[in-house]
Scaffold this active site. Structure first.
Site, PDB file in Angstrom:
ATOM      1  CD  GLU A  36      -2.363  -1.417   2.622  1.00  0.00           C
ATOM      2  OE1 GLU A  36      -3.449  -2.123   3.037  1.00  0.00           O
ATOM      3  OE2 GLU A  36      -1.877  -0.915   3.774  1.00  0.00           O
ATOM      4  CG  ASP A 223     -11.434  -8.653   0.894  1.00  0.00           C
ATOM      5  OD1 ASP A 223     -10.288  -8.227   1.161  1.00  0.00           O
ATOM      6  OD2 ASP A 223     -12.261  -8.866   1.832  1.00  0.00           O
TER       7      ASP A 223
HETATM    8  N1  SAH Z   1      -1.906 -12.463   3.260  1.00  0.00           N
HETATM    9  C1  SAH Z   1      -1.710 -10.976   3.550  1.00  0.00           C
HETATM   10  C2  SAH Z   1      -2.431 -10.428   4.535  1.00  0.00           C
HETATM   11  C3  SAH Z   1      -2.563  -9.103   4.797  1.00  0.00           C
HETATM   12  S1  SAH Z   1      -3.768  -8.841   6.380  1.00  0.00           S
HETATM   13  C4  SAH Z   1      -0.323 -10.226   3.133  1.00  0.00           C
HETATM   14  O1  SAH Z   1       0.587 -10.396   3.911  1.00  0.00           O
HETATM   15  O2  SAH Z   1      -0.147  -9.988   1.981  1.00  0.00           O
HETATM   16  C5  SAH Z   1      -4.729  -7.700   5.510  1.00  0.00           C
HETATM   17  C6  SAH Z   1      -4.750  -6.558   5.483  1.00  0.00           C
HETATM   18  O3  SAH Z   1      -5.476  -5.708   4.521  1.00  0.00           O
HETATM   19  C7  SAH Z   1      -4.729  -5.655   6.897  1.00  0.00           C
HETATM   20  O4  SAH Z   1      -3.892  -4.558   6.970  1.00  0.00           O
HETATM   21  C8  SAH Z   1      -6.430  -5.016   6.707  1.00  0.00           C
HETATM   22  O5  SAH Z   1      -6.564  -3.591   7.197  1.00  0.00           O
HETATM   23  C9  SAH Z   1      -6.601  -5.139   5.377  1.00  0.00           C
HETATM   24  N2  SAH Z   1      -7.848  -5.815   4.861  1.00  0.00           N
HETATM   25  C10 SAH Z   1      -8.395  -6.133   3.388  1.00  0.00           C
HETATM   26  N3  SAH Z   1      -9.252  -7.191   3.425  1.00  0.00           N
HETATM   27  C11 SAH Z   1      -9.745  -7.043   4.643  1.00  0.00           C
HETATM   28  C12 SAH Z   1     -10.655  -7.919   5.245  1.00  0.00           C
HETATM   29  N4  SAH Z   1     -11.726  -8.691   4.553  1.00  0.00           N
HETATM   30  N5  SAH Z   1     -10.677  -7.983   6.559  1.00  0.00           N
HETATM   31  C13 SAH Z   1      -9.825  -7.337   7.498  1.00  0.00           C
HETATM   32  N6  SAH Z   1      -8.942  -6.878   6.949  1.00  0.00           N
HETATM   33  C14 SAH Z   1      -8.778  -6.812   5.344  1.00  0.00           C
END
Ligand code: SAH
Length: 265
Positions: A36, A223
């Protein structure tokens, strides 16, 4: 006769009112993930801070530079030293927000990031939301008043002109420390009337309120939570394209803010 406390309160209010009438000069952009951060670092031509304002040894990273009349500080929490993944979530972002405000004294915080969206509330992949308010959905304390403390509802700084001028959607943001959604979380998210769901917003709001820094939340949907696809898969599939849209939206917001004071937003 007014007490000393009353006089101090009045003086503080006068200082806040005065600050609201001056053009904003320092922006703190808080993001959770490197993916981001990078479009924004490139767009605003920010450079990484070599002489860290943070305690030595912490993984937090500051990029900074001037963009138009604004001193921009973009902060992300770096990677977990053992696991190598972004330090997402409320604990990490609370600490980062606290340390950043102390070090940089920003006029405005922008928490920008990705989020899950609810199609039943009108969210689509790639939409960018300006959150109207934020609350937690995983802090359930079923005792009177503690229940409200757990939910931690906070308003974002009102920006009616920004919302009118730019083509952003608005809705409520709900925060919890899990990417997935348990049935308990779902019930709380429904009670929060949320359109988007993330893992940081309400934590940033908590610290910003403690230290009295106005804050807005820009969240781009990676998503659809109430859709068919598994969240983690859909999130990773859309991450690159959606962070590009997020970067464009944040740029429009910063362009709008440039030269304005808080009350004009
Ligand atoms: N597997 C990913 C994990 C990231 S966690 C990686 O490391 O690439 C997800 C991040 O996106 C968090 O910072 C959160 O704020 C945001 N996010 C996106 N979709 C989300 C959802 N459905 N629920 C909670 N957070 C979400």
């Amino acid at each position: 006769m007014a007490s000393l406390d009353d006089k101090l309160d009045a003086a503080e209010e006068a200082m806040v009112a005065e600050a609201e009438r001056r053009p904003i000069s320092t922006i703190l952009l808080i993001v959770a993930m490197q993916t981001e951060a990078l479009p924004l670092v490139n767009k605003f031509q920010l450079s990484e801070d070599l002489d860290s304002v943070f305690p030595s040894g912490v993984p937090w990273v500051r990029y900074h530079g001037m963009y138009k009349d604004l001193q921009i500080n973009l902060i992300w929490p770096g990677k977990d030293s053992a696991l190598g993944v972004d330090n997402v979530g409320t604990i990490s972002l609370s600490l980062l927000t606290y340390a950043s405000i102390q070090a940089l004294q920003p006029g405005l915080i922008i928490n920008a990031g990705t989020a899950g969206g609810f199609k039943a509330k009108g969210a689509c992949i790639g939409d960018v939301f300006l959150a109207s308010d934020v609350a937690f959905h995983d802090r359930r304390i079923p005792i009177p008043v503690f229940d409200l403390y757990g939910v931690g509802l906070r308003q974002s700084y009102p920006t009616p002109n920004l919302l009118k001028e730019l083509n952003l959607k608005t809705g409520k943001l709900s925060t919890g420390d899990s990417l997935d959604m348990s049935p308990h979380d779902e019930a709380s998210i429904t009670a929060n009337d949320a359109t988007v769901k993330d893992m940081e917003g309400a934590a940033v709001a908590y610290v910003a309120e403690l230290l009295k820094v106005p804050t807005i939340f820009i969240k781009a949907v990676t998503d659809i939570v109430d859709g068919e696809k598994p969240t983690a898969e859909e999130f990773l599939q859309n991450l690159a394209a959606v962070t590009a849209s997020l970067g464009q939206a944040v740029t429009q917001v910063i362009d709008f803010i440039n030269g304005k004071c808080l009350t004009e937003l």
